[in-house]
Design a protein around this motif. Sequence first.
Motif, mmCIF file in Angstrom:
data_model
loop_
_atom_site.group_PDB
_atom_site.id
_atom_site.type_symbol
_atom_site.label_atom_id
_atom_site.label_comp_id
_atom_site.label_asym_id
_atom_site.label_seq_id
_atom_site.Cartn_x
_atom_site.Cartn_y
_atom_site.Cartn_z
ATOM 1 N N THR A 110 -23.897 -5.687 0.437
ATOM 2 C CA THR A 110 -23.901 -4.372 -0.191
ATOM 3 C C THR A 110 -25.263 -4.091 -0.817
ATOM 4 O O THR A 110 -25.765 -4.879 -1.619
ATOM 5 C CB THR A 110 -22.803 -4.290 -1.266
ATOM 6 O OG1 THR A 110 -21.523 -4.394 -0.626
ATOM 7 C CG2 THR A 110 -22.886 -2.982 -2.039
ATOM 8 N N THR A 139 -21.936 -0.304 1.745
ATOM 9 C CA THR A 139 -21.008 -0.921 0.807
ATOM 10 C C THR A 139 -19.983 -1.723 1.596
ATOM 11 O O THR A 139 -19.312 -1.171 2.475
ATOM 12 C CB THR A 139 -20.294 0.128 -0.049
ATOM 13 O OG1 THR A 139 -21.267 0.923 -0.739
ATOM 14 C CG2 THR A 139 -19.390 -0.546 -1.078
ATOM 15 N N VAL A 140 -19.880 -3.008 1.282
ATOM 16 C CA VAL A 140 -18.935 -3.886 1.966
ATOM 17 C C VAL A 140 -17.871 -4.305 0.960
ATOM 18 O O VAL A 140 -18.170 -4.959 -0.048
ATOM 19 C CB VAL A 140 -19.634 -5.122 2.547
ATOM 20 C CG1 VAL A 140 -18.635 -5.964 3.344
ATOM 21 C CG2 VAL A 140 -20.802 -4.706 3.432
ATOM 22 N N SER A 141 -16.645 -3.928 1.236
ATOM 23 C CA SER A 141 -15.549 -4.253 0.322
ATOM 24 C C SER A 141 -14.895 -5.569 0.729
ATOM 25 O O SER A 141 -14.832 -5.912 1.907
ATOM 26 C CB SER A 141 -14.524 -3.133 0.317
ATOM 27 O OG SER A 141 -13.940 -3.000 1.597
ATOM 28 N N SER A 142 -14.390 -6.272 -0.278
ATOM 29 C CA SER A 142 -13.759 -7.584 -0.007
ATOM 30 C C SER A 142 -12.274 -7.440 0.251
ATOM 31 O O SER A 142 -11.691 -6.395 0.074
ATOM 32 C CB SER A 142 -14.003 -8.515 -1.181
ATOM 33 O OG SER A 142 -13.505 -7.948 -2.370
ATOM 34 N N LEU A 161 -19.109 2.808 4.063
ATOM 35 C CA LEU A 161 -18.200 1.811 3.488
ATOM 36 C C LEU A 161 -17.494 1.078 4.614
ATOM 37 O O LEU A 161 -16.957 1.718 5.530
ATOM 38 C CB LEU A 161 -17.188 2.503 2.579
ATOM 39 C CG LEU A 161 -16.065 1.642 2.010
ATOM 40 C CD1 LEU A 161 -16.632 0.572 1.080
ATOM 41 C CD2 LEU A 161 -15.054 2.523 1.278
ATOM 42 N N GLN A 215 -15.119 -2.745 5.486
ATOM 43 C CA GLN A 215 -14.473 -3.943 4.964
ATOM 44 C C GLN A 215 -15.240 -5.195 5.386
ATOM 45 O O GLN A 215 -15.935 -5.198 6.418
ATOM 46 C CB GLN A 215 -13.035 -4.027 5.466
ATOM 47 C CG GLN A 215 -12.093 -3.019 4.824
ATOM 48 C CD GLN A 215 -10.644 -3.271 5.189
ATOM 49 O OE1 GLN A 215 -10.349 -3.793 6.259
ATOM 50 N NE2 GLN A 215 -9.736 -2.895 4.307
ATOM 51 N N ALA A 216 -15.096 -6.234 4.608
ATOM 52 C CA ALA A 216 -15.718 -7.513 4.960
ATOM 53 C C ALA A 216 -15.274 -7.932 6.360
ATOM 54 O O ALA A 216 -14.104 -7.793 6.720
ATOM 55 C CB ALA A 216 -15.338 -8.576 3.941
ATOM 56 N N LYS A 220 -20.589 -9.024 4.831
ATOM 57 C CA LYS A 220 -20.061 -9.682 3.648
ATOM 58 C C LYS A 220 -20.288 -8.776 2.437
ATOM 59 O O LYS A 220 -21.209 -7.962 2.430
ATOM 60 C CB LYS A 220 -20.786 -11.017 3.425
ATOM 61 C CG LYS A 220 -20.741 -11.972 4.598
ATOM 62 C CD LYS A 220 -21.584 -13.206 4.316
ATOM 63 C CE LYS A 220 -21.581 -14.171 5.499
ATOM 64 N NZ LYS A 220 -22.405 -15.372 5.230
ATOM 65 N N PRO A 221 -19.486 -8.946 1.389
ATOM 66 C CA PRO A 221 -19.717 -8.132 0.178
ATOM 67 C C PRO A 221 -21.143 -8.266 -0.359
ATOM 68 O O PRO A 221 -21.689 -7.279 -0.894
ATOM 69 C CB PRO A 221 -18.690 -8.701 -0.800
ATOM 70 C CG PRO A 221 -17.572 -9.176 0.068
ATOM 71 C CD PRO A 221 -18.249 -9.735 1.292
ATOM 72 N N GLU A 222 -21.749 -9.419 -0.193
ATOM 73 C CA GLU A 222 -23.120 -9.600 -0.690
ATOM 74 C C GLU A 222 -24.158 -8.845 0.142
ATOM 75 O O GLU A 222 -25.338 -8.812 -0.222
ATOM 76 C CB GLU A 222 -23.484 -11.089 -0.776
ATOM 77 C CG GLU A 222 -23.229 -11.883 0.491
ATOM 78 C CD GLU A 222 -21.888 -12.612 0.436
ATOM 79 O OE1 GLU A 222 -20.876 -12.010 0.000
ATOM 80 O OE2 GLU A 222 -21.854 -13.784 0.881
#
Length: 120
Positions: free
Chosen positions: A89, A117-120, A10, A12-13, A85-87
């Motif tokens: 993920t 997993t990229v969180s926004s 995991l 962050q963006a 980026k979240p995309e």
Amino acid sequence: VQLVESGGGLVQAGGSLRLSCAASGSIFSINDMGWYRQAPGKQRELVADITSGGSTRYAHSVKGRFTISRDNAKNTVYLQMNSLKPEDTAVYYCNAEVSVATMIPRALYWGQGTLVTVSS
């Protein structure tokens, strides 16, 4: 022949991750190695691949942010992922075209996948 991925997690963006994929077993030679990804509800897609000579190609969506490399002595391929980026993920899979002996045609092997997993 086994391919084992590591390095997912995991983040962050805007952050970075480095994936590794090590091939082991009865390996005579490895030709192309690559990374694919599959997001929920979507088809598996090519992220990047690299020939034994070091030629690379990238999906348009990751060009300039991701870098694929390999260590032929270690039968390992890497994917450095920056500016995530979240995309991005997805479950990331590596593959390799492996010949197990001389005169034996190459076969394509896949790893089990590692979740990014990229969180926004």
